[in-house]
Write an enzyme that holds these catalytic residues in place. Structure first.
Site, PDB file in Angstrom:
ATOM      1  CE1 TYR A 147      -4.332   0.221  -0.349  1.00 39.00           C
ATOM      2  CE2 TYR A 147      -4.306  -1.677   1.123  1.00 39.00           C
ATOM      3  CZ  TYR A 147      -4.967  -0.868   0.221  1.00 39.00           C
ATOM      4  OH  TYR A 147      -6.251  -1.149  -0.117  1.00 39.00           O
ATOM      5  CD  GLU A 191      -3.618   4.300   0.958  1.00 39.88           C
ATOM      6  OE1 GLU A 191      -2.543   3.725   1.250  1.00 39.88           O
ATOM      7  OE2 GLU A 191      -4.741   3.852   1.242  1.00 39.88           O
ATOM      8  CG  ASP A 203      -8.498   9.795 -23.893  1.00 41.85           C
ATOM      9  OD1 ASP A 203      -7.579   8.976 -24.097  1.00 41.85           O
ATOM     10  OD2 ASP A 203      -9.562   9.497 -23.307  1.00 41.85           O
ATOM     11  CB  THR A 243      -5.598   3.234 -21.544  1.00 42.95           C
ATOM     12  OG1 THR A 243      -5.683   3.332 -22.968  1.00 42.95           O
ATOM     13  CG2 THR A 243      -6.915   3.639 -20.930  1.00 42.95           C
ATOM     14  CE  LYS A 268      -8.188   1.608 -25.249  1.00 46.47           C
ATOM     15  NZ  LYS A 268      -8.288   2.478 -24.070  1.00 46.47           N
ATOM     16  NE  ARG A 327      -8.037  -3.897 -18.980  1.00 50.43           N
ATOM     17  CZ  ARG A 327      -8.456  -3.968 -20.243  1.00 50.43           C
ATOM     18  NH1 ARG A 327      -7.980  -4.894 -21.043  1.00 50.43           N
ATOM     19  NH2 ARG A 327      -9.361  -3.131 -20.687  1.00 50.43           N
TER      20      ARG A 327
HETATM   21  N1  DSN Z   1     -13.092   0.306 -24.425  1.00 55.56           N
HETATM   22  C1  DSN Z   1     -12.128   1.092 -25.174  1.00 55.56           C
HETATM   23  C2  DSN Z   1     -12.183   0.791 -26.627  1.00 55.56           C
HETATM   24  O1  DSN Z   1     -12.442  -0.359 -26.948  1.00 55.56           O
HETATM   25  O2  DSN Z   1     -11.931   1.654 -27.446  1.00 55.56           O
HETATM   26  C3  DSN Z   1     -12.262   2.541 -24.905  1.00 55.56           C
HETATM   27  O3  DSN Z   1     -12.150   2.754 -23.552  1.00 55.56           O
END
Ligand code: DSN
Length: 422
Positions: free
Chosen positions: A54, A56, A200, A226, A229, A235
């Site tokens: 942990y 924080e 984003d 994120t 991807k 993730r």
């Molecule tokens: N779920 C994602 C996508 O498939 O584009 C976006 O957050």
């Protein structure tokens, strides 16, 4: 040696499910553009003892003791993020993209402020101001749309709308837009109307890191991505921003929104950022785009209408309803039976409802991670066309699935070792 020996003892059901998923990921062509294969190194960091701690707070300012190692991990991830994205401040603690966006809005906006993001059915994201999401409920959302003729961003119209509604923030970055984003135009629009420019880049971060899509930084005021991807990490997510927003953003994440950061994810993000700066990753990013262009051309030759006529990035959005008389959902289901995993998607100005939209969204990040190139894209385009044309013929779909599976055996998936299954 037994694979996953501890799970075999403790929870063989979960072990079996993990192995079944590994086989699915190995045997199928995975074309969902937001998915990928994390490397073994990323998986090792994700599965490490850092999950036990942990933490924080932030490095050197934590609420619990024992942070000697975690501080170093987090500072390293921050330094790498700042370097890769050329921004003065980074926060690597967001649990995923939605909380990252929420924290940015919380830091720089007041409830009720006007925001402008691309409408969800045009390829925007839920958290960019869509009405059923916190972002559309907490803030006054005035979504912009694509141009009906070209299906492209129309910067003049966005400017016109911005002059009219005077947003406090304009959000750029999409989940189903196959073309290059002109970040400079967004900066100019924001400057003209006095809005913050929030990027984003979640879908295209790997392309930006690999140098094949322009970067919004350091132009943007704030940005999130994120990490799982095109960046090919675990993730998770991270935020970057100009120095003036740093303190408020850090406070918006902790204590505003989250508790303890997921230190194992932080370590894996650091690994992915390091991997993204290698020559191999740059070649990977370029091949993602080359593959998408090759696949788009093939699909077009089979009579599918491509939204915007093609692609500049990792993603293709194609129309099935008018092109082939089948909904995107039924097409995606047929493709899945044929071993080709996609998702149905609205096309801009879709006359059909989101649950049975007119299109299918695909992308090349995962299959490119396996080393597939233009030759495989040509075969894939032929299989996709045949599967959609024979969507109710189980025998044809199963035959294609067999051929897909056979091809996949020659293209190893990063992070998965089939010898483990022996
Ligand atoms: N779920 C994602 C996508 O498939 O584009 C976006 O957050």
């Amino acid at each position: 040696m037994t694979y996953l020996p501890a799970l075999k003892d403790t929870d063989p059901t979960i072990r079996d499910l993990i192995i079944t998923e590994e086989k699915r990921e190995w045997d199928k062509m995975r074309l969902i553009p937001s998915e990928n294969y994390a490397s073994h190194a990323v998986m090792e960091a994700t599965g490490s003892c850092l999950t036990n701690k942990y933490s924080e707070g932030y490095a050197k300012k934590r609420y619990y003791e024992g942070q000697q190692v975690v501080d170093e991990v987090e500072l390293l991830a921050i330094e790498r993020a700042k370097e890769v994205f050329n921004m003065p401040h980074a926060n690597v603690q967001p649990y995923s993209g939605s909380p990252a966006n929420m924290a940015v809005y919380h830091a720089v906006l007041e409830h009720g402020d006007t925001i402008m993001g691309l409408a969800l059915p045009h390829g925007g994201h839920l958290t960019h101001g869509w009405k059923v999401n916190f972002s559309g409920k907490t803030y006054h959302s005035s979504p912009y749309e694509l141009d009906q003729e070209t299906e492209l961003l129309n910067y003049d119209k966005i400017l016109e709308q911005a002059r009219e509604v005077k947003p406090k923030m304009i959000i750029a970055g999409y989940t189903a837009y196959p073309r290059t984003i002109d970040w400079t135009k967004f900066r100019e629009i924001c400057d003209e109307v006095g809005a913050y420019f929030h990027a984003d880049t979640s879908h295209i971060t790997g392309l930006i890191a690999g140098g094949v899509h322009p970067s919004p930084y350091p132009m943007a005021d704030t940005g999130i991505t994120t990490s799982h991807k095109t960046l090919r990490g675990p993730r998770g997510a991270l935020i970057v921003c100009k120095e003036e927003h740093a303190e408020k953003i850090d406070k918006a994440i902790m204590p505003g929104l989250q508790g303890g950061p997921h230190n194992n994810t932080t370590a894996a993000i650091a690994v992915a950022l390091k991997e993204s700066q290698t020559p191999e990753f740059k070649a990977y990013a370029a091949q993602i785009v080359a593959n998408a262009k090759a696949l788009a051309e093939k699909l077009n030759s089979h009579g599918f209408r491509l939204v915007t006529g093609g692609t500049d990035n990792h993603l293709i959005l194609f129309e099935t309803q008018a092109s082939k008389g089948i909904s995107g959902r039924d097409a995606a289901k047929a493709l899945d039976t044929a071993g080709i995993v996609t998702n149905c998607n609205t096309v801009p100005f879709d006359p059909n409802p989101p649950f049975k939209p007119s299109g299918v969204r695909i992308g090349t990040p995962a299959i490119t991670s396996r080393g597939m190139k233009e030759d495989e894209m040509a075969k894939l385009g032929d299989w996709m066309s045949e599967a959609i044309d024979n969507a109710s013929d189980e025998a044809v779909l199963k035959r294609i699935a067999g051929e897909v599976e056979e091809l996949c055996q020659s293209f190893p998936c990063p992070g998965i070792t089939p010898e483990n299954w022996q």
